[in-house]
Scaffold this active site. Sequence first.
Site, mmCIF file in Angstrom:
data_model
loop_
_atom_site.group_PDB
_atom_site.id
_atom_site.type_symbol
_atom_site.label_atom_id
_atom_site.label_comp_id
_atom_site.label_asym_id
_atom_site.label_seq_id
_atom_site.Cartn_x
_atom_site.Cartn_y
_atom_site.Cartn_z
ATOM 1 N N PHE A 163 0.864 -1.161 0.000
ATOM 2 C CA PHE A 163 0.000 0.000 0.000
ATOM 3 C C PHE A 163 0.909 1.221 0.000
ATOM 4 C CE2 PHE A 163 -4.689 0.088 1.453
ATOM 5 C CZ PHE A 163 -5.057 -0.779 0.449
ATOM 6 N N GLN A 277 -8.154 13.725 4.572
ATOM 7 C CA GLN A 277 -7.449 12.990 3.524
ATOM 8 C C GLN A 277 -8.302 12.901 2.258
ATOM 9 O OE1 GLN A 277 -6.501 8.502 3.531
ATOM 10 N NE2 GLN A 277 -4.551 9.494 3.992
ATOM 11 N N HIS A 279 -8.441 10.969 -0.990
ATOM 12 C CA HIS A 279 -7.904 9.779 -1.647
ATOM 13 C C HIS A 279 -7.655 10.122 -3.111
ATOM 14 C CE1 HIS A 279 -7.446 5.663 -3.003
ATOM 15 N NE2 HIS A 279 -7.479 5.250 -1.746
ATOM 16 N N LEU A 296 -14.915 5.335 -4.068
ATOM 17 C CA LEU A 296 -13.509 4.951 -3.997
ATOM 18 C C LEU A 296 -13.137 3.891 -5.026
ATOM 19 C CD1 LEU A 296 -10.941 5.418 -2.306
ATOM 20 C CD2 LEU A 296 -11.608 3.442 -0.948
ATOM 21 N N GLU A 299 -7.070 1.610 -3.215
ATOM 22 C CA GLU A 299 -5.618 1.703 -3.368
ATOM 23 C C GLU A 299 -5.011 0.367 -3.770
ATOM 24 O OE1 GLU A 299 -2.035 3.267 -0.493
ATOM 25 O OE2 GLU A 299 -3.879 4.433 -0.734
ATOM 26 N N ARG A 330 -0.652 9.328 0.067
ATOM 27 C CA ARG A 330 -1.905 9.730 -0.571
ATOM 28 C C ARG A 330 -1.968 11.225 -0.839
ATOM 29 N NH1 ARG A 330 -6.393 5.902 2.529
ATOM 30 N NH2 ARG A 330 -5.853 3.982 1.411
ATOM 31 N N HIS A 394 -12.012 11.391 1.639
ATOM 32 C CA HIS A 394 -12.089 9.976 1.979
ATOM 33 C C HIS A 394 -12.035 9.681 3.467
ATOM 34 C CE1 HIS A 394 -11.547 5.693 1.676
ATOM 35 N NE2 HIS A 394 -10.321 5.735 2.151
ATOM 36 N N ARG A 429 -3.161 9.855 6.887
ATOM 37 C CA ARG A 429 -3.279 8.439 7.249
ATOM 38 C C ARG A 429 -2.548 7.537 6.268
ATOM 39 N NH1 ARG A 429 -6.657 4.240 5.839
ATOM 40 N NH2 ARG A 429 -8.134 5.549 4.704
#
Length: 626
Positions: A163, A277, A279, A296, A299, A330, A394, A429
Amino acid sequence: MTETPSDGHGTAADDYISSSLGRATAGVENRIETEGDPQSAGGLEYEVVTTPVLVVGAGAAGARVAIELAESGVEPLVIGKRDHGDAHTTWAAGGVNAALGSLDSEDDWTIHAADTFNEGHHLNDPDAVELTAREMPDRIRELVEWGMSFDRTDDGEINQRYFGAQSYRRTCFVGDRTGEAMLETLIGRARDLEIPYRENVMITRLLSDGERVDGAVGFDMETGEGLVFRTNHVVLAAGGFSALYHRHSSRDDENNGDGQALALEAGARLLDLEFVQFHPTGMVGERYGEEWDGRLVTEAVRGEGGRLYNAEGERFMERYSPDQMELDARDVVARAIAQEVSEGRGTDDGGVYLDISHRDAEYVRERLPSMVDRFESLGVDITEEPMVVAPTAHYTMGGVDIDFRTGETGVEGLYAVGETVAGVHGANRLGGNSLAETVAIGKLVGDHVAKAVTGDDGDPTVTDGQRALAEREFRALSELAASDGAVTPTELLADLGDLLWDHAGILRDEAGLREGLAKVDALRDRTADLRVEGGLTSKDFEYAVDLSASLTVAEAMLRAALERTESRGAHYRTDYPETDSDWRVTLVHAAGTNGLSISRRGVAEPSPAVREALEEGYELDYHHLE
């Protein structure tokens, strides 16, 4: 909390919503009971329910707290705004982090913690980070014991994928439906333990004098009946506030800041609200339709080798992050996409292309089955052609200020957990850490609350003053439901989403933030002309109640973003583009006699073991995926 002054001219809706910053302030079995016949206040009938512990929120965090309570001999009551098992956790698709070392044996919890600190730009709470990183291997094994079927390697180990911004392959997964599988597992365990659950319940106020909590007030969203919960222990696990934005990855009726607003009103503190955040990869474009805008694209697509291209066919991350490419942090990838679009290299829909078609088609179908199915239903075969994506709101790093070893908020009897709180993630995050936090910290909070429960908590006392406060809330709700003005809650929430996207989005500056605050004030004024159709069981009424929390949190977020005159993580100020070491502090929000206040608080240092991992300078080597 302080009472907002009234000029005597506001409507019931205006009074309810505008006063959201200051409306007046083990072995125990659960007893759910009605105290005689249903009572009423202001024409609204209400039921009194008694429980030793009330868990508000039925996602992974709330479920894990409840499981720990039940296993410790305390029977809680869990309530949720939706049907049992229908929570935002199911939308966390790509995976959950734990330093198992299945593929990269060098990984350990200290490196997981170091990656989390680096991604959070060192504003993280060290206790929060280190507890999460240390706990997660055991929490993954526990989920397996409870029946969660993680994808496995050929050797039978739990498989792990990359990730963004992770030094090693650390993200455990179930295809691309990990959150759904985790919640199913937790709900299954809760049902095995026969934990009571009440669905379609909305909490509108905690019964608090600012020092302690004696229960909660809300209503049954199906019947419109009022509810008073008598309890000495309330755990808030109600999610974040990313759905305040115009484009977001949540459903419109969740993640609207109600947990944060309830805590603030009860006397707790909030922090880090400026860190939202975005995304990098949300769906965008007419081809997908309005229903899918902002949803979404996990990821995991990039974790499995997906590449980003602009409209000119350039793999543009080579210019922004040649070492980590599409798997940089991100905030870095989201800003890169925003920059490409703003400079005219985006698609006609205002996005860029995300392409996984260079990977073997069967591999893509095996690793990303939900993405394949979703896009096929929209006429796109992602094994053959790219997706169009753009950043979407997100996750919110900010929330309630807690002690991560206990969940305590500083208000006696009030605890919080999950995305409702701040601390684990700092300024940004690390992907895969949201699910990790829910079960790692959820277990610890559940354990602490179980030890705090005494025999007397089976029959808690609600004072005459708290009962009067509850009945006043019911009268206010009844009056709100009867509002007959000209503007709907949906209109106001849509306008709030637009103003936040325009003035507190990926790129911010002083002028825009001040304009955003002025527009929030104007929205509050417009609530005086609110119209609610359908009564207490309608979506209109739910959104009208949401407005109170949403406006409170939006104002606090804008004020924090204006206060922080630097760029750090997900907070990027174009007028202050550099990170300033003097700003390695958190901004703490409290409600006092003069309304909402903001103060600064320093950040503690990590443990020696984690400092050593930070000094080693571990980082992801993207080119393993090439």
